[in-house]
Design an enzyme around this catalytic site. Structure first.
Site, PDB file in Angstrom:
ATOM      1  N   THR A   1       0.869  -1.176   0.000  1.00 19.71           N
ATOM      2  CA  THR A   1       0.000   0.000   0.000  1.00 19.71           C
ATOM      3  C   THR A   1       0.899   1.217   0.000  1.00 19.71           C
ATOM      4  O   THR A   1       2.082   1.110   0.291  1.00 19.71           O
ATOM      5  CB  THR A   1      -0.829   0.015   1.311  1.00 19.71           C
ATOM      6  OG1 THR A   1      -1.651  -1.131   1.348  1.00 19.71           O
ATOM      7  CG2 THR A   1      -1.698   1.242   1.469  1.00 19.71           C
TER       8      THR A   1
ATOM      9  N   ARG B   1     -13.487  -7.985  -0.883  1.00 18.71           N
ATOM     10  CA  ARG B   1     -12.814  -7.692   0.395  1.00 18.71           C
ATOM     11  C   ARG B   1     -12.254  -6.261   0.396  1.00 18.71           C
ATOM     12  O   ARG B   1     -11.549  -5.861  -0.515  1.00 18.71           O
ATOM     13  CB  ARG B   1     -11.676  -8.685   0.620  1.00 18.71           C
ATOM     14  CG  ARG B   1     -10.856  -8.450   1.908  1.00 18.71           C
ATOM     15  CD  ARG B   1      -9.600  -7.675   1.643  1.00 18.71           C
ATOM     16  NE  ARG B   1      -8.704  -7.612   2.823  1.00 18.71           N
ATOM     17  CZ  ARG B   1      -7.647  -6.819   2.914  1.00 18.71           C
ATOM     18  NH1 ARG B   1      -7.326  -6.021   1.919  1.00 18.71           N
ATOM     19  NH2 ARG B   1      -6.899  -6.802   3.988  1.00 18.71           N
TER      20      ARG B   1
ATOM     21  N   GLY C   1      -9.877  -3.813   2.780  1.00 18.84           N
ATOM     22  CA  GLY C   1      -9.012  -3.760   3.954  1.00 18.84           C
ATOM     23  C   GLY C   1      -9.215  -2.446   4.683  1.00 18.84           C
ATOM     24  O   GLY C   1     -10.289  -1.830   4.625  1.00 18.84           O
TER      25      GLY C   1
ATOM     26  N   GLY D   1      -0.058  -2.508   6.021  1.00 14.71           N
ATOM     27  CA  GLY D   1       0.131  -3.760   6.750  1.00 14.71           C
ATOM     28  C   GLY D   1      -1.176  -4.532   6.860  1.00 14.71           C
ATOM     29  O   GLY D   1      -2.051  -4.421   5.995  1.00 14.71           O
TER      30      GLY D   1
ATOM     31  N   GLY E   1      -4.453  -5.257   7.182  1.00 19.48           N
ATOM     32  CA  GLY E   1      -5.605  -4.372   7.192  1.00 19.48           C
ATOM     33  C   GLY E   1      -6.677  -4.766   8.196  1.00 19.48           C
ATOM     34  O   GLY E   1      -7.254  -3.914   8.879  1.00 19.48           O
TER      35      GLY E   1
HETATM   36  N1  ASP Z   1      -3.422  -2.562   4.510  1.00 19.34           N
HETATM   37  C1  ASP Z   1      -3.630  -3.061   3.195  1.00 19.34           C
HETATM   38  C2  ASP Z   1      -4.818  -3.934   3.172  1.00 19.34           C
HETATM   39  O1  ASP Z   1      -5.043  -4.647   4.118  1.00 19.34           O
HETATM   40  C3  ASP Z   1      -2.479  -3.834   2.678  1.00 19.34           C
HETATM   41  C4  ASP Z   1      -1.125  -3.279   3.013  1.00 19.34           C
HETATM   42  O2  ASP Z   1      -1.012  -2.216   3.519  1.00 19.34           O
HETATM   43  O3  ASP Z   1      -0.121  -3.931   2.755  1.00 19.34           O
HETATM   44  O4  ASP Z   1      -5.505  -3.965   2.169  1.00 19.34           O
END
Ligand code: ASP
Length: 415
Positions: free
Chosen positions: A244, A272, A274, A296, A298
């Site tokens: 992200t 889905r 996040g 991270g 989510g």
């Molecule tokens: N936080 C994002 C999600 O869960 C993914 C990420 O930040 O790596 O979609």
């Protein structure tokens, strides 16, 4: 920077947090080690304007900083940074080329908050539109709503003039196909008649994993995945990655805004969403206090409303560093601080206070392949390692019983 040195610095930071040393003490420690990466935390000499973002935005900071310094709007500056990875087909975590959902369709999420006018916009599960961060701004400016999802969001974007395009690059399609064939219990993948078909093994686990990797390598070769990228592709298949970008920008007048954009968890269930499009989880900005964003796990971040929690913590007097670590502790608390589970979760927060103080914090020091870093530009562009709540690296999920040598030999930077 040698591998062992990085590990040492990270450990020193984690140990300092554990022993309650102040941010200034940590800064002093870092300055003493002039070849060490600085830890991202309030400097005490905060500057404005300043932009803070996830490290995949580092190459886009210069242009956005000049724009901001010349009087450009704070949200537009942040959007300029995140547009870079959204447009980049080689960044498979955001926008064009993002890894798709389990049906092979790229679905994007984004949100933004404009501090000066106290407005917000968000889109979730958007297909065929690359710059969803800009679409979230369009929702903010051109509707009386805050959040649009799915087909409605796509149609709104097209009405606003965003081009529809195929977001699935060949690179990402091949990785998805490899994942599909590997994980599928249906008729995907080579069948009984395939010359390469092997009966399911009854050998012990380690050997089984070696065989699975070998099979994946063979499939990757058949799919035309370049030899030098095969192991990376296999890693993505075995441990579907997240990825992200968040960016917050503050100008010299003290105006502040933030935005977050993502293709979300690779191979997710269609539909889905996040944390990234959730105002208060993936991003939150309050003109009176500051701005925060997340990358991270989510699902974990939604449960602690991470970005909002951090901004509220700062409102009540915590420093950016303390505010971020507190949000991470709430994630840990949701698992009764059980590190045997928490090791499969990771989270990084990017925090910018209204006075220009900032911090980057993470649950763990990094993944086995790299340290968590944030990128900063306040006249000087740099990447800084985050301050971790826990020492050590997070582990891929699902758990890997025995790690074959080829998958890890170049990757573990600590121990
Ligand atoms: N936080 C994002 C999600 O869960 C993914 C990420 O930040 O790596 O979609």
């Amino acid at each position: 920077m040698s591998i062992s040195r990085r590990g040492f610095i990270g450990s020193a930071i984690a140990a300092s947090v554990a022993t309650g040393l102040s941010a200034q003490d940590l800064n002093a420690q870092d300055k003493a080690k002039d070849d060490a990466p600085r830890a991202a935390q309030p400097s005490g000499t905060s500057k404005r304007p300043i932009i803070v973002c996830a490290n995949n935005g580092v190459n886009y900071l210069d242009a956005a900083f000049i724009f901001l310094k010349n009087g450009g709007d704070t949200l537009d500056a942040a959007l300029r940074v995140v547009k870079g990875p959204e447009d980049d087909p080689n960044d498979d975590s955001v926008g064009l080329g993002g890894l798709p959902n389990e049906e092979g369709v790229v679905e994007l999420d984004a949100c933004c908050m404009h501090g000066p006018t106290r407005r917000a916009g968000s889109v979730g599960g958007v297909r065929n539109i690359k710059n969803v961060s800009a679409v979230s701004k369009a929702v903010m400016e051109h509707t009386g709503h805050v959040m649009l999802v799915g087909e409605g969001a796509e149609r709104f974007a097209v009405a606003m003039g965003f081009p529809r395009e195929n977001l699935l690059t060949e690179h990402s399609r091949k990785i998805w196909l490899l994942w599909k064939e590997h994980h599928s219990t249906d008729w995907w993948g080579p069948g009984l008649a395939d010359p390469q078909w092997k009966p399911p093994s009854t050998s012990p686990q380690a050997e089984l994993w070696e065989q699975r990797i070998q099979r994946l390598e063979e499939h990757a070769a058949q799919l035309g995945i370049e030899p030098e990228f095969r192991m990376a592709a296999i890693r993505r298949v075995l441990f579907p990655p997240t990825g992200t970008i968040h960016c917050s920008a503050l100008n010299d007048k003290g105006e502040i805004s933030g935005c977050t954009t993502t293709s979300g968890l690779a191979f997710k269930l269609p539909g889905r969403c996040g944390d990234s499009p959730i105002i208060g989880a993936g991003c939150y900005t309050d003109q009176d206090v500051g701005s925060a964003g997340a990358t991270g796990s989510g699902e974990e971040n939604i449960k602690v409303a991470g970005a909002h929690t951090i901004v509220e913590n700062m409102r009540h007097g915590m420093s950016p560093l303390e505010a971020g670590l507190d949000a991470l502790k709430r994630i840990a608390r949701n698992y009764n601080n059980d590190r045997s589970k928490l090791k499969f979760i990771d989270m990084t927060y990017y925090i910018l206070r209204k006075d220009g103080a900032y911090a980057g914090v993470s649950l763990w020091e990094g993944y086995s392949t790299r340290r968590h870093q944030i990128a900063v530009h306040d006249g000087t562009k740099r990447s800084e390692v985050t301050v971790p709540l826990f020492k050590g690296v997070s582990h891929e999920f699902p758990p890997f019983p025995v790690t074959p040598k080829e998958l890890t030999q170049d990757s573990v930077y600590v121990k």
